[in-house]
Design a protein around this motif. Structure first.
Motif, PDB file in Angstrom:
ATOM      1  N   LEU A  97       0.873  -1.164   0.000  1.00 37.29           N
ATOM      2  CA  LEU A  97       0.000   0.000   0.000  1.00 37.29           C
ATOM      3  C   LEU A  97       0.916   1.221   0.000  1.00 37.29           C
ATOM      4  O   LEU A  97       1.514   1.573   1.016  1.00 37.29           O
ATOM      5  N   LEU A  98       1.068   1.839  -1.164  1.00 39.39           N
ATOM      6  CA  LEU A  98       1.941   2.996  -1.314  1.00 39.39           C
ATOM      7  C   LEU A  98       1.108   4.233  -0.995  1.00 39.39           C
ATOM      8  O   LEU A  98       0.170   4.562  -1.713  1.00 39.39           O
ATOM      9  N   THR A  99       1.443   4.887   0.114  1.00 36.77           N
ATOM     10  CA  THR A  99       0.602   5.976   0.607  1.00 36.77           C
ATOM     11  C   THR A  99       0.937   7.292  -0.078  1.00 36.77           C
ATOM     12  O   THR A  99       2.077   7.541  -0.465  1.00 36.77           O
ATOM     13  N   GLY A 100      -0.078   8.142  -0.191  1.00 36.49           N
ATOM     14  CA  GLY A 100       0.051   9.343  -1.002  1.00 36.49           C
ATOM     15  C   GLY A 100       0.140  10.642  -0.246  1.00 36.49           C
ATOM     16  O   GLY A 100      -0.069  11.713  -0.831  1.00 36.49           O
ATOM     17  N   GLY A 101       0.439  10.578   1.056  1.00 33.07           N
ATOM     18  CA  GLY A 101       0.494  11.807   1.833  1.00 33.07           C
ATOM     19  C   GLY A 101       1.556  12.783   1.376  1.00 33.07           C
ATOM     20  O   GLY A 101       1.445  13.990   1.598  1.00 33.07           O
ATOM     21  N   HIS A 102       2.615  12.280   0.724  1.00 32.59           N
ATOM     22  CA  HIS A 102       3.683  13.157   0.241  1.00 32.59           C
ATOM     23  C   HIS A 102       3.546  13.472  -1.255  1.00 32.59           C
ATOM     24  O   HIS A 102       4.409  14.135  -1.834  1.00 32.59           O
ATOM     25  N   SER A 103       2.483  12.975  -1.880  1.00 35.59           N
ATOM     26  CA  SER A 103       2.226  13.267  -3.292  1.00 35.59           C
ATOM     27  C   SER A 103       1.304  14.477  -3.402  1.00 35.59           C
ATOM     28  O   SER A 103       0.698  14.913  -2.421  1.00 35.59           O
ATOM     29  N   ASN A 104       1.169  14.996  -4.592  1.00 39.02           N
ATOM     30  CA  ASN A 104       0.239  16.097  -4.814  1.00 39.02           C
ATOM     31  C   ASN A 104      -1.198  15.618  -4.684  1.00 39.02           C
ATOM     32  O   ASN A 104      -1.531  14.490  -5.058  1.00 39.02           O
ATOM     33  N   ALA A 105      -2.047  16.487  -4.154  1.00 39.92           N
ATOM     34  CA  ALA A 105      -3.466  16.159  -4.061  1.00 39.92           C
ATOM     35  C   ALA A 105      -4.098  16.235  -5.452  1.00 39.92           C
ATOM     36  O   ALA A 105      -3.616  16.949  -6.333  1.00 39.92           O
ATOM     37  N   ARG A 106      -5.147  15.461  -5.638  1.00 37.02           N
ATOM     38  CA  ARG A 106      -5.944  15.538  -6.868  1.00 37.02           C
ATOM     39  C   ARG A 106      -7.410  15.541  -6.465  1.00 37.02           C
ATOM     40  O   ARG A 106      -7.844  14.728  -5.667  1.00 37.02           O
ATOM     41  N   ASN A 107      -8.173  16.467  -7.008  1.00 33.89           N
ATOM     42  CA  ASN A 107      -9.588  16.630  -6.650  1.00 33.89           C
ATOM     43  C   ASN A 107      -9.751  16.856  -5.148  1.00 33.89           C
ATOM     44  O   ASN A 107     -10.731  16.406  -4.537  1.00 33.89           O
ATOM     45  N   ASN A 108      -8.765  17.523  -4.546  1.00 37.28           N
ATOM     46  CA  ASN A 108      -8.742  17.789  -3.112  1.00 37.28           C
ATOM     47  C   ASN A 108      -8.802  16.494  -2.306  1.00 37.28           C
ATOM     48  O   ASN A 108      -9.405  16.436  -1.231  1.00 37.28           O
ATOM     49  N   GLU A 109      -8.163  15.450  -2.820  1.00 34.92           N
ATOM     50  CA  GLU A 109      -8.082  14.163  -2.142  1.00 34.92           C
ATOM     51  C   GLU A 109      -6.635  13.677  -2.148  1.00 34.92           C
ATOM     52  O   GLU A 109      -5.837  14.047  -3.017  1.00 34.92           O
ATOM     53  N   ARG A 110      -6.317  12.823  -1.188  1.00 35.10           N
ATOM     54  CA  ARG A 110      -5.039  12.134  -1.151  1.00 35.10           C
ATOM     55  C   ARG A 110      -5.277  10.680  -1.551  1.00 35.10           C
ATOM     56  O   ARG A 110      -6.225  10.046  -1.095  1.00 35.10           O
ATOM     57  N   HIS A 111      -4.391  10.156  -2.384  1.00 35.91           N
ATOM     58  CA  HIS A 111      -4.630   8.860  -3.010  1.00 35.91           C
ATOM     59  C   HIS A 111      -3.534   7.855  -2.653  1.00 35.91           C
ATOM     60  O   HIS A 111      -2.343   8.104  -2.868  1.00 35.91           O
ATOM     61  N   ASP A 112      -3.946   6.723  -2.096  1.00 36.90           N
ATOM     62  CA  ASP A 112      -3.050   5.606  -1.822  1.00 36.90           C
ATOM     63  C   ASP A 112      -3.330   4.498  -2.837  1.00 36.90           C
ATOM     64  O   ASP A 112      -4.470   4.342  -3.289  1.00 36.90           O
ATOM     65  N   SER A 162     -11.405   2.815  -5.905  1.00 37.42           N
ATOM     66  CA  SER A 162     -11.563   2.809  -7.362  1.00 37.42           C
ATOM     67  C   SER A 162     -10.490   1.942  -7.996  1.00 37.42           C
ATOM     68  O   SER A 162      -9.369   1.866  -7.496  1.00 37.42           O
ATOM     69  N   ARG A 163     -10.831   1.299  -9.093  1.00 38.80           N
ATOM     70  CA  ARG A 163      -9.862   0.480  -9.823  1.00 38.80           C
ATOM     71  C   ARG A 163      -8.795   1.337 -10.495  1.00 38.80           C
ATOM     72  O   ARG A 163      -7.672   0.886 -10.696  1.00 38.80           O
ATOM     73  N   HIS A 164      -9.184   2.564 -10.840  1.00 41.47           N
ATOM     74  CA  HIS A 164      -8.264   3.431 -11.569  1.00 41.47           C
ATOM     75  C   HIS A 164      -8.129   4.758 -10.839  1.00 41.47           C
ATOM     76  O   HIS A 164      -9.040   5.191 -10.118  1.00 41.47           O
ATOM     77  N   LEU A 165      -7.008   5.412 -11.022  1.00 39.97           N
ATOM     78  CA  LEU A 165      -6.774   6.719 -10.430  1.00 39.97           C
ATOM     79  C   LEU A 165      -7.841   7.692 -10.926  1.00 39.97           C
ATOM     80  O   LEU A 165      -8.043   7.834 -12.130  1.00 39.97           O
ATOM     81  N   PRO A 166      -8.556   8.355 -10.022  1.00 36.77           N
ATOM     82  CA  PRO A 166      -9.609   9.287 -10.457  1.00 36.77           C
ATOM     83  C   PRO A 166      -9.064  10.381 -11.365  1.00 36.77           C
ATOM     84  O   PRO A 166      -7.980  10.921 -11.145  1.00 36.77           O
ATOM     85  N   ASP A 167      -9.827  10.687 -12.398  1.00 30.74           N
ATOM     86  CA  ASP A 167      -9.443  11.764 -13.309  1.00 30.74           C
ATOM     87  C   ASP A 167      -9.586  13.119 -12.623  1.00 30.74           C
ATOM     88  O   ASP A 167     -10.331  13.271 -11.655  1.00 30.74           O
ATOM     89  N   HIS A 168      -8.893  14.104 -13.150  1.00 34.32           N
ATOM     90  CA  HIS A 168      -8.998  15.455 -12.611  1.00 34.32           C
ATOM     91  C   HIS A 168     -10.427  15.967 -12.777  1.00 34.32           C
ATOM     92  O   HIS A 168     -10.954  16.035 -13.885  1.00 34.32           O
TER      93      HIS A 168
END
Length: 493
Positions: free
Chosen positions: A175-190, A276-282
């Motif tokens: 589980l690669l966590t996304g707290g240090h990545s850029n937010a997308r749609n005002n969400e953090r994605h793991d 979601s199966r895929h990374l949410p689009d912008h």
């Protein structure tokens, strides 16, 4: 979910004298999950909210004594690995894990969020060689993943490949966590993968500097949920909700950044991640038409004849679930059911056959989890159909939440008397928890093993709707049963 004996989880990690991370965060998390926490302290960090002043690695003899003391009396159901502060510590843990039969979560702590490196150079390769092959789940953040792979991960679009490459290094899942990545749609994605399947967990982007211990808390929450009997996918959903809640409720205690709050089982929909199966689009978000008012009594029947019979009784929500027909015969059943819905001004939903539901102008469609990957959600939304989704577990609710359906079905509440099902009955207490979390945003209906006698207890949770099959269709007098059930719904409303 859990056995009568209180589950036991070990935290094998470093001690944070500031109380925000490491062993201290793990024990607070275990407590919130109703798990007994034991500790093997691998290092003592002299640390506050500003800096790590000194790290003292636990001597080999002391480390071995801790393991032996616990192993002889308080054997772990689950082990959470955190800071493994030296090559000697890694070697000892690797040796012990060779014969440990339980679940292992590894948070590859390599640095402090407030003061840089905690582990000596060169230990990364040893972690890969000795620990990764025994890790049922590895939970690296972006920087830790980059250290493991010895390359940069430049964007969210690189994460899936990076996670798969870490699995290829030996971890059973990541589980690669996304707290240090850029937010997308005002969400953090793991992103989670076992090398064969994968999905994204997306949670709210919480604007706070008080993030100390977030990684420790996530991994220990996953360990605790697994110890409680939850499947890994459910455990990850629960843990991400728990961390989101902790970030939202975090406070600053010292002069520097505060730590994640530990305030009990997550209860709010705002903290529940979507899956979601895929990374949410912008910026893209499907929208399904809402159900007008509550669903009320919700019979599930297998023919248009039953639809006609029950709508004549005053039923306003009904599902046509036809499994034994195809071709023209199926089309005719759907066509008749849709027409009856319009005639009686009722909600007639078609199970599974979303193409027919669209072509015949149905009120809505109801899909099971397996159908979510096959159906064209955009076409359903564009046609203005309502969408209902069946859920049985936390990860399935998170999957439904990602689609923002018109309503959610929760089940099975009880074991079905006439068929085997692969899901553990959720029971009335868990249904009550779902009502508290979901009902403000989604109409809910409860399904599974509910008969006339049980319906009153189910409605007392505040769920608002009970879905029934055999309790109606196999009754000696279906009309009389429907009248009593409708009255029961009105009383509970």
């Amino acid at each position: 979910m859990a056995s009568r004996r209180k589950p036991i989880a070990w935290s094998i990690a470093g001690s944070d004298s500031g109380g925000g991370a490491g062993i201290q965060a793990d024990l607070a998390t275990f407590h919130d999950f109703g798990v007994h926490g034991c500790t093997v302290i691998t290092a003592i960090a002299a640390q506050n909210s500003f800096a790590v002043g000194h790290v003292s690695v636990t001597p080999r003899r002391t480390l071995a004594a801790q393991i032996n003391a616990l192993d002889s009396d308080l054997q772990a159901d689950v082990i959470k690995l955190g800071m493994l502060a030296s090559e000697e510590v890694v070697a000892m843990m690797s040796k012990y894990l060779e014969t440990f039969p339980g679940f292992v979560v590894c948070d590859p702590v390599m640095s402090s969020s407030i003061d840089g490196e905690l582990m000596p150079e060169g230990i990364c390769n040893m972690l890969i060689e000795k620990i990764l092959p025994r890790a049922d789940l590895l939970t690296p953040n972006l920087h830790e993943a980059e250290s493991l792979l010895n390359r940069s991960i430049d964007s969210l679009d690189d994460v899936e490949r990076a996670a798969a490459d870490i699995v290829a290094l030996g971890a059973r899942s990541v589980l690669l966590t996304g707290g240090h990545s850029n937010a997308r749609n005002n969400e953090r994605h793991d992103y989670w993968t076992d090398g064969e399947q994968g999905f994204w967990l997306s949670g709210p982007n919480i604007d706070t500097l008080n993030t100390r211990g977030a990684g420790c808390t996530l991994s220990s929450a996953i360990a605790a949920a697994v110890a409680r009997g939850y499947a890994l996918r459910d455990a990850m959903v629960i843990a991400k909700a728990y961390v989101s809640q902790g970030l939202r409720m975090s406070v600053q205690l010292g002069g520097g950044p505060g730590s994640v709050g530990h305030i009990g089982w997550p209860q709010r929909l705002a903290d529940l991640p979507s899956l979601s199966r895929h990374l949410p689009d912008h910026g893209r978000r499907l929208s399904f038409a809402s159900c007008d008012g509550g669903l009320g009594l919700y019979p599930i029947v297998d023919s248009a004849a039953w639809v006609s019979r029950l709508l004549a009784c005053g039923v306003k929500t009904i599902q046509l679930r036809v499994k034994h027909l195809s071709g023209e015969a199926l089309e005719q059943e759907v066509r008749e059911a849709v027409a009856l819905g319009k005639q009686f001004n009722a909600r007639v939903l078609i199970n599974d056959h979303w193409q027919l539901a669209i072509s015949e102008g149905a009120y809505g469609v109801h899909l099971g989890q397996a159908d979510l990957d096959l159906a064209d959600m955009t076409a359903i939304a564009d046609a203005g159909l309502r969408l209902g989704i069946t859920t049985h577990t936390y990860n399935e609710v998170a999957r439904a939440h990602s689609l923002r359906p018109s309503y959610i079905a929760i089940g099975p509440i009880y074991a079905a008397a006439n068929k085997d099902i692969p899901w553990t009955p959720q029971g009335v207490p868990q249904l009550r928890r779902w009502v508290g979390m979901l009902s403000a945003d989604y109409p809910l209906t409860a399904v599974g093993g509910i008969d006339f006698k049980r319906a009153k207890d189910v409605l007392a949770t505040g769920v608002g709707s009970v879905a029934l099959v055999s309790a109606i269709t196999q009754a000696d007098n279906p009309e009389a049963v429907v009248a009593e059930l409708m009255a029961m719904h009105e009383t509970a409303a």
